[in-house]
Write a protein that holds these residues in place. Structure first.
Motif, PDB file in Angstrom:
ATOM      1  N   GLY A   9       0.795  -1.214   0.000  1.00 11.12           N
ATOM      2  CA  GLY A   9       0.000   0.000   0.000  1.00 11.12           C
ATOM      3  C   GLY A   9       0.826   1.261   0.000  1.00 11.12           C
ATOM      4  N   LYS A  10       0.131   2.383   0.175  1.00 12.08           N
ATOM      5  CA  LYS A  10       0.789   3.686   0.225  1.00 12.08           C
ATOM      6  C   LYS A  10       0.941   4.184   1.660  1.00 12.08           C
ATOM      7  CE  LYS A  10      -0.925   5.078  -4.348  1.00 12.08           C
ATOM      8  NZ  LYS A  10      -1.782   6.021  -5.092  1.00 12.08           N
ATOM      9  N   GLY A  11       0.187   3.593   2.570  1.00 16.74           N
ATOM     10  CA  GLY A  11       0.273   3.948   3.983  1.00 16.74           C
ATOM     11  C   GLY A  11       0.245   2.695   4.816  1.00 16.74           C
ATOM     12  N   ASP A 184      -3.982   1.649  -7.839  1.00 15.06           N
ATOM     13  CA  ASP A 184      -3.174   2.735  -8.382  1.00 15.06           C
ATOM     14  C   ASP A 184      -1.931   2.876  -7.522  1.00 15.06           C
ATOM     15  OD1 ASP A 184      -2.146   4.980  -9.568  1.00 15.06           O
ATOM     16  OD2 ASP A 184      -3.676   6.348  -8.793  1.00 15.06           O
ATOM     17  N   GLY A 185      -0.830   2.264  -7.953  1.00 14.09           N
ATOM     18  CA  GLY A 185       0.385   2.260  -7.155  1.00 14.09           C
ATOM     19  C   GLY A 185       0.287   1.365  -5.935  1.00 14.09           C
ATOM     20  N   GLU A 186      -0.713   0.501  -5.923  1.00 13.16           N
ATOM     21  CA  GLU A 186      -0.919  -0.468  -4.850  1.00 13.16           C
ATOM     22  C   GLU A 186      -1.278  -1.812  -5.464  1.00 13.16           C
ATOM     23  OE1 GLU A 186      -2.851   1.729  -1.122  1.00 13.16           O
ATOM     24  OE2 GLU A 186      -4.077   1.943  -2.935  1.00 13.16           O
ATOM     25  N   MET A 187      -0.961  -2.884  -4.738  1.00 12.11           N
ATOM     26  CA  MET A 187      -1.335  -4.221  -5.185  1.00 12.11           C
ATOM     27  C   MET A 187      -1.866  -5.010  -3.999  1.00 12.11           C
ATOM     28  SD  MET A 187      -0.965  -4.616  -8.464  1.00 12.11           S
ATOM     29  CE  MET A 187      -1.093  -6.405  -8.498  1.00 12.11           C
ATOM     30  N   PHE A 188      -2.737  -5.975  -4.318  1.00 13.23           N
ATOM     31  CA  PHE A 188      -3.424  -6.709  -3.273  1.00 13.23           C
ATOM     32  C   PHE A 188      -3.444  -8.202  -3.605  1.00 13.23           C
ATOM     33  CE2 PHE A 188      -5.413  -2.592  -4.158  1.00 13.23           C
ATOM     34  CZ  PHE A 188      -5.106  -1.926  -2.977  1.00 13.23           C
ATOM     35  N   LEU A 189      -3.576  -8.997  -2.567  1.00 18.53           N
ATOM     36  CA  LEU A 189      -3.593 -10.447  -2.687  1.00 18.53           C
ATOM     37  C   LEU A 189      -4.697 -10.975  -1.783  1.00 18.53           C
ATOM     38  CD1 LEU A 189      -2.061 -13.095  -3.590  1.00 18.53           C
ATOM     39  CD2 LEU A 189      -0.725 -12.856  -1.486  1.00 18.53           C
ATOM     40  N   GLY A 190      -5.479 -11.946  -2.247  1.00 17.03           N
ATOM     41  CA  GLY A 190      -6.539 -12.491  -1.403  1.00 17.03           C
ATOM     42  C   GLY A 190      -6.941 -13.888  -1.820  1.00 17.03           C
ATOM     43  N   SER A 191      -7.498 -14.626  -0.848  1.00 10.35           N
ATOM     44  CA  SER A 191      -7.989 -15.972  -1.149  1.00 10.35           C
ATOM     45  C   SER A 191      -9.143 -15.937  -2.136  1.00 10.35           C
ATOM     46  CB  SER A 191      -8.438 -16.666   0.135  1.00 10.35           C
ATOM     47  OG  SER A 191      -7.352 -16.886   0.992  1.00 10.35           O
ATOM     48  N   ASP A 192      -9.921 -14.869  -2.121  1.00  9.33           N
ATOM     49  CA  ASP A 192     -10.958 -14.698  -3.131  1.00  9.33           C
ATOM     50  C   ASP A 192     -11.235 -13.214  -3.318  1.00  9.33           C
ATOM     51  OD1 ASP A 192     -12.843 -13.869  -1.142  1.00  9.33           O
ATOM     52  OD2 ASP A 192     -13.422 -15.937  -0.790  1.00  9.33           O
ATOM     53  N   ALA A 193     -12.017 -12.905  -4.346  1.00 15.38           N
ATOM     54  CA  ALA A 193     -12.273 -11.513  -4.687  1.00 15.38           C
ATOM     55  C   ALA A 193     -13.040 -10.786  -3.598  1.00 15.38           C
ATOM     56  CB  ALA A 193     -13.038 -11.437  -6.013  1.00 15.38           C
ATOM     57  N   LEU A 194     -13.826 -11.511  -2.804  1.00 14.03           N
ATOM     58  CA  LEU A 194     -14.604 -10.877  -1.749  1.00 14.03           C
ATOM     59  C   LEU A 194     -13.699 -10.178  -0.742  1.00 14.03           C
ATOM     60  CD1 LEU A 194     -17.452 -10.442  -0.622  1.00 14.03           C
ATOM     61  CD2 LEU A 194     -17.182 -12.574   0.652  1.00 14.03           C
ATOM     62  N   ALA A 195     -12.545 -10.773  -0.456  1.00 13.58           N
ATOM     63  CA  ALA A 195     -11.612 -10.162   0.495  1.00 13.58           C
ATOM     64  C   ALA A 195     -11.095  -8.823  -0.007  1.00 13.58           C
ATOM     65  CB  ALA A 195     -10.442 -11.111   0.746  1.00 13.58           C
ATOM     66  N   LEU A 196     -11.047  -8.659  -1.334  1.00 16.88           N
ATOM     67  CA  LEU A 196     -10.441  -7.468  -1.931  1.00 16.88           C
ATOM     68  C   LEU A 196     -11.476  -6.445  -2.390  1.00 16.88           C
ATOM     69  CD1 LEU A 196      -7.721  -9.268  -4.098  1.00 16.88           C
ATOM     70  CD2 LEU A 196      -7.599  -8.560  -1.708  1.00 16.88           C
ATOM     71  N   ALA A 197     -12.774  -6.765  -2.229  1.00 17.02           N
ATOM     72  CA  ALA A 197     -13.825  -5.925  -2.801  1.00 17.02           C
ATOM     73  C   ALA A 197     -13.747  -4.453  -2.392  1.00 17.02           C
ATOM     74  CB  ALA A 197     -15.197  -6.507  -2.466  1.00 17.02           C
ATOM     75  N   LEU A 199     -11.138  -2.778  -1.798  1.00 15.15           N
ATOM     76  CA  LEU A 199      -9.854  -2.223  -2.212  1.00 15.15           C
ATOM     77  C   LEU A 199      -9.761  -2.022  -3.717  1.00 15.15           C
ATOM     78  CD1 LEU A 199      -7.665  -4.506   0.089  1.00 15.15           C
ATOM     79  CD2 LEU A 199      -8.318  -2.133   0.530  1.00 15.15           C
ATOM     80  N   THR A 200     -10.352  -2.938  -4.489  1.00 12.20           N
ATOM     81  CA  THR A 200     -10.267  -2.864  -5.941  1.00 12.20           C
ATOM     82  C   THR A 200     -11.291  -3.789  -6.567  1.00 12.20           C
ATOM     83  OG1 THR A 200      -8.816  -3.165  -7.867  1.00 12.20           O
ATOM     84  CG2 THR A 200      -8.524  -4.694  -6.039  1.00 12.20           C
ATOM     85  N   GLN A 201     -11.693  -3.463  -7.792  1.00 13.72           N
ATOM     86  CA  GLN A 201     -12.544  -4.362  -8.565  1.00 13.72           C
ATOM     87  C   GLN A 201     -11.782  -4.994  -9.729  1.00 13.72           C
ATOM     88  OE1 GLN A 201     -16.009  -1.689  -9.320  1.00 13.72           O
ATOM     89  NE2 GLN A 201     -17.179  -3.268  -8.274  1.00 13.72           N
ATOM     90  N   LYS A 202     -10.502  -4.643  -9.876  1.00 12.69           N
ATOM     91  CA  LYS A 202      -9.672  -5.230 -10.936  1.00 12.69           C
ATOM     92  C   LYS A 202      -8.962  -6.449 -10.361  1.00 12.69           C
ATOM     93  CE  LYS A 202      -7.278  -2.627 -13.657  1.00 12.69           C
ATOM     94  NZ  LYS A 202      -6.295  -1.609 -14.132  1.00 12.69           N
ATOM     95  N   ILE A 203      -9.326  -7.617 -10.875  1.00 11.42           N
ATOM     96  CA  ILE A 203      -8.898  -8.877 -10.287  1.00 11.42           C
ATOM     97  C   ILE A 203      -8.330  -9.792 -11.371  1.00 11.42           C
ATOM     98  CG2 ILE A 203      -9.667 -10.948  -9.043  1.00 11.42           C
ATOM     99  CD1 ILE A 203      -9.835  -8.539  -7.298  1.00 11.42           C
ATOM    100  N   ARG A 215       4.917  -6.117  -7.258  1.00  6.49           N
ATOM    101  CA  ARG A 215       5.483  -4.843  -6.813  1.00  6.49           C
ATOM    102  C   ARG A 215       4.393  -3.778  -6.920  1.00  6.49           C
ATOM    103  NH1 ARG A 215      10.820  -5.726  -6.015  1.00  6.49           N
ATOM    104  NH2 ARG A 215      11.767  -7.464  -7.157  1.00  6.49           N
ATOM    105  N   PRO A 216       4.603  -2.592  -6.364  1.00  3.93           N
ATOM    106  CA  PRO A 216       3.508  -1.601  -6.325  1.00  3.93           C
ATOM    107  C   PRO A 216       2.890  -1.284  -7.676  1.00  3.93           C
ATOM    108  CG  PRO A 216       5.290  -0.908  -4.882  1.00  3.93           C
ATOM    109  CD  PRO A 216       5.793  -2.115  -5.629  1.00  3.93           C
ATOM    110  N   ASP A 217       3.688  -1.325  -8.743  1.00  2.07           N
ATOM    111  CA  ASP A 217       3.176  -0.948 -10.064  1.00  2.07           C
ATOM    112  C   ASP A 217       3.246  -2.073 -11.082  1.00  2.07           C
ATOM    113  OD1 ASP A 217       2.570   1.891  -9.575  1.00  2.07           O
ATOM    114  OD2 ASP A 217       4.715   2.033  -9.203  1.00  2.07           O
ATOM    115  N   SER A 218       3.542  -3.294 -10.651  1.00  2.38           N
ATOM    116  CA  SER A 218       3.714  -4.343 -11.650  1.00  2.38           C
ATOM    117  C   SER A 218       3.512  -5.719 -11.031  1.00  2.38           C
ATOM    118  CB  SER A 218       5.116  -4.281 -12.276  1.00  2.38           C
ATOM    119  OG  SER A 218       6.105  -4.610 -11.311  1.00  2.38           O
ATOM    120  N   VAL A 219       3.176  -6.669 -11.924  1.00  2.76           N
ATOM    121  CA  VAL A 219       3.070  -8.074 -11.543  1.00  2.76           C
ATOM    122  C   VAL A 219       3.718  -8.908 -12.640  1.00  2.76           C
ATOM    123  CG1 VAL A 219       1.539 -10.015 -11.067  1.00  2.76           C
ATOM    124  CG2 VAL A 219       0.918  -7.746 -10.267  1.00  2.76           C
ATOM    125  N   GLN A 220       4.602  -9.813 -12.233  1.00  5.53           N
ATOM    126  CA  GLN A 220       5.145 -10.800 -13.157  1.00  5.53           C
ATOM    127  C   GLN A 220       4.660 -12.171 -12.706  1.00  5.53           C
ATOM    128  OE1 GLN A 220       9.402  -9.524 -12.592  1.00  5.53           O
ATOM    129  NE2 GLN A 220       9.469  -9.871 -14.803  1.00  5.53           N
TER     130      GLN A 220
END
Length: 607
Positions: A9-11, A184-197, A199-203, A215-220
């Protein structure tokens, strides 16, 4: 089962990690914890029991850091206590894990011999220690993780952070679901989309064998062979507003009362009330050419499949087998050419059901998933996926998912009968009309809650309860017994009514309540005869029927619950409602944890 959350995150992320874990409480858990990087060092907070214990700990010992991982644990290896709670960590690495490491004993012995010091009784700690071992050899985090993953056997979803790397989160999946969220400059990880709802809708979803460098701006993303791959990023419709209890005391009762709406929503995907016809979403094979149906599921979903067996065989005249997923592939079943395998799973992630799906695909079966989560693994890997419209189901004991599964299965039965030429337009119209009336009739059943609450008070002191039913009422009896066991901890068994005299009648006395599922269908007289046998032996009968059925047996029953008079075809959908409410109110009378019963998990993602 266990729940995983990770955030770059950013904070400070501690509060967001806990909120993400709260959204995963429905999976079931017995301890929780989070870890963050503070000044480049790993710091943890863990607590046995519910999330409130972790929250109280964080009030007295706050945790800073903009990179972190969190976990709710459902104990497999090692008792539920703080020492065994995740994250597991060394000075160099911290890990959260959902699943089971099958070769942990072998790896642990090897690592102990190499000088690694273990602190817990869990299989998970071997992952942290194995990565730590490779880091100590001078490998970079990505290299150490890749080396460790090659040694792990079993089912796992992993979130990993590293000391001194405050812009790096690594995820890996083998068998257990894992979603990535894009901000936006943050990334998230969750067991399912409900955990991330929130925070983001891009899954995006990792596939089996994938591991990701986040990383904050990328995923490989890399596959099991280390090859870079792309995984589709999609928008999810899940919303943070969907999991409130509203005016209800528990999620379970809220979800019971949502059933008129969600059953209606599910019917709207198939049913044209104006023409009284039914159309399934596009099925890429000919239902009329199906030679045999195999239904595979676990728990409540298995009972939904058991109802469907009666429907499909009677209407479409196609042979149906209903299989418990955990047993199915181990007996290497013989599958007919041209057969259809239907897989029922609320979460779409049930490990045994997914394994059965892969077995059936490998043996040339058409595959159809019936799930409540469009993005789930079972949905993605099936030839076609039919969705219930139940919305997120948070209570561990399934209610609205079960009845919406029945609605879709009814649609499959009608569609197959029509495709086989076993049903004319008039019969289809009659059954479609009966289905169209289900939401209103469910609402009428829910108005009996007060009566069921009264009956629950008389059942709560019992040690044992028996449920009886015939035909499609038999699976509802099984489901009623399961619901009571799940949330009240009373021993309960469901029996086919005709089996009563083959042994279970020996259990009847004036201390054992008998719940009878008995609509006035072609089997009513036979079930009524069984009721007479029970009453003659002192049994205390709770009789679930319509007015016609109750009028004929009311004087014999301890208590009755009147349900609407409906076409026998849809009766099992309606009769599921009172057994759900009865279980709920018995649990309330006993003071159990209704939404999170002991030892249970919502989504069983290991075998």
């Amino acid at each position: 089962m266990c729940g995983i959350v990770g955030i770059i995150g950013k904070g400070d992320v501690a509060s967001s990690l806990v909120e993400g874990l709260r959204r995963l409480e429905y999976r079931g858990y017995d301890s929780a914890g989070i870890a963050t990087l503070v000044g480049g060092h790993i710091d943890r907070r863990r607590a046995e029991g519910k999330l409130v214990n972790l929250e109280n700990l964080l009030k007295t010992k706050p945790l800073a850091g903009h990179l972190g991982i969190g976990h709710t644990r459902w104990a497999t290896h090692g008792v539920p206590n703080e020492c065994n709670a995740h994250p597991h960590a060394t000075a160099r690495v911290a890990v959260v894990h959902n699943g089971i490491i099958e070769n942990y004993s072998e790896l642990k012995a090897e690592l102990v011999a190499a000088g690694q010091v273990f602190e817990s009784d869990t299989d998970t700690e071997v992952v942290a220690q194995l990565i730590d071992f490779h880091l100590a050899q001078g490998k970079l985090p990505e290299e150490a993780t890749a080396a460790a993953l090659k040694r792990l056997h079993g089912a796992f979803a992993l979130g990993i952070i590293f000391a001194g790397h405050d812009d790096l989160l690594i995820a890996a999946r083998e068998g257990s679901p894992l979603a990535l969220g894009y901000g936006d400059g943050e990334m998230f990880l969750g067991s399912d989309a409900l955990a991330l709802a929130p925070l983001t809708q891009k899954i995006s979803y990792l596939a089996d064998g994938d591991w990701a460098v986040i990383r904050p701006d990328s995923v490989q993303v890399f596959d099991r062979d280390g090859k870079a791959v792309e995984r589709e990023v999609r928008l999810t419709q899940l919303s943070g507003a969907l999991i409130g209890k509203g005016q209800h005391r528990h999620f379970m009762v809220k979800e019971i009362f949502e059933q008129p709406q969600v059953i209606g929503d599910t019917l709207n995907t198939m049913l044209n009330p104006a023409t009284r016809t039914l159309t399934l979403p596009a099925v890429p094979f000919d239902l009329g050419a199906v030679s045999k149906v195999t239904i595979v599921a676990c728990g409540t979903s298995f009972y939904a499949g058991s109802v469907a067996r009666y429907w499909i065989e009677k209407l479409a005249r196609v042979a149906v087998e209903v299989e418990i997923a955990s047993e199915f592939r181990y007996r290497e079943p013989v599958l007919s050419p041209g057969g259809l395998a239907i897989f029922i799973s609320q979460s779409g992630e049930t490990a045994d059901t997914l394994a059965a799906l892969r077995y059936c695909k490998a043996h040339g079966q058409h595959t159809l998933a019936l799930v409540n989560v469009a993005e789930s693994t079972i949905a993605r890997e099936s030839e076609v996926a039919l969705l219930t419209q139940a919305g997120p189901e948070i209570g561990v004991a399934s209610t609205k998912a079960f009845t919406t599964q029945l609605v879709v299965l009814a649609g499959i039965a009608v569609s197959m009968a029509r495709a086989k030429g076993k049903m004319d337009a008039a019969e289809e119209a009659r059954l479609c009309q009966a289905l169209a009336e289900v939401p209103a009739n469910v609402s009428a059943v829910l108005r009996q809650e007060h009566r069921l609450r009264e009956i629950a008070e008389t059942i709560a002191p019992a040690r044992d309860v028996i449920y009886l039913g015939r035909g499609t009422g038999y699976p509802i009896a099984l489901e009623g017994a399961l619901k009571l066991k799940e949330v009240s901890y009373i021993h309960a068994e469901g029996y086919a009514s005709g089996e009563l005299k083959h042994g279970p009648i020996a259990l009847i006395d004036d201390h054992v309540p008998i719940i009878v599922v008995c609509p006035t269908d072609e089997l009513y007289e036979k079930t009524a005869s069984n009721v007479q046998e029970v009453v003659a032996r002192g049994g205390k009968v709770v009789f679930l029927s319509d007015k016609q059925g109750i009028d004929r047996l009311a004087t014999k029953a301890l208590a009755t619950v009147e349900l609407p008079q409906v076409d026998p075809f849809v009766a099992p959908i309606l009769y599921a409602i009172p057994v759900q409410l009865l279980a709920y109110h018995v649990a309330i009378a006993k003071g159990t944890d209704v939404d999170q019963p002991r030892n249970l998990a919502k989504s069983v993602t290991v075998e």
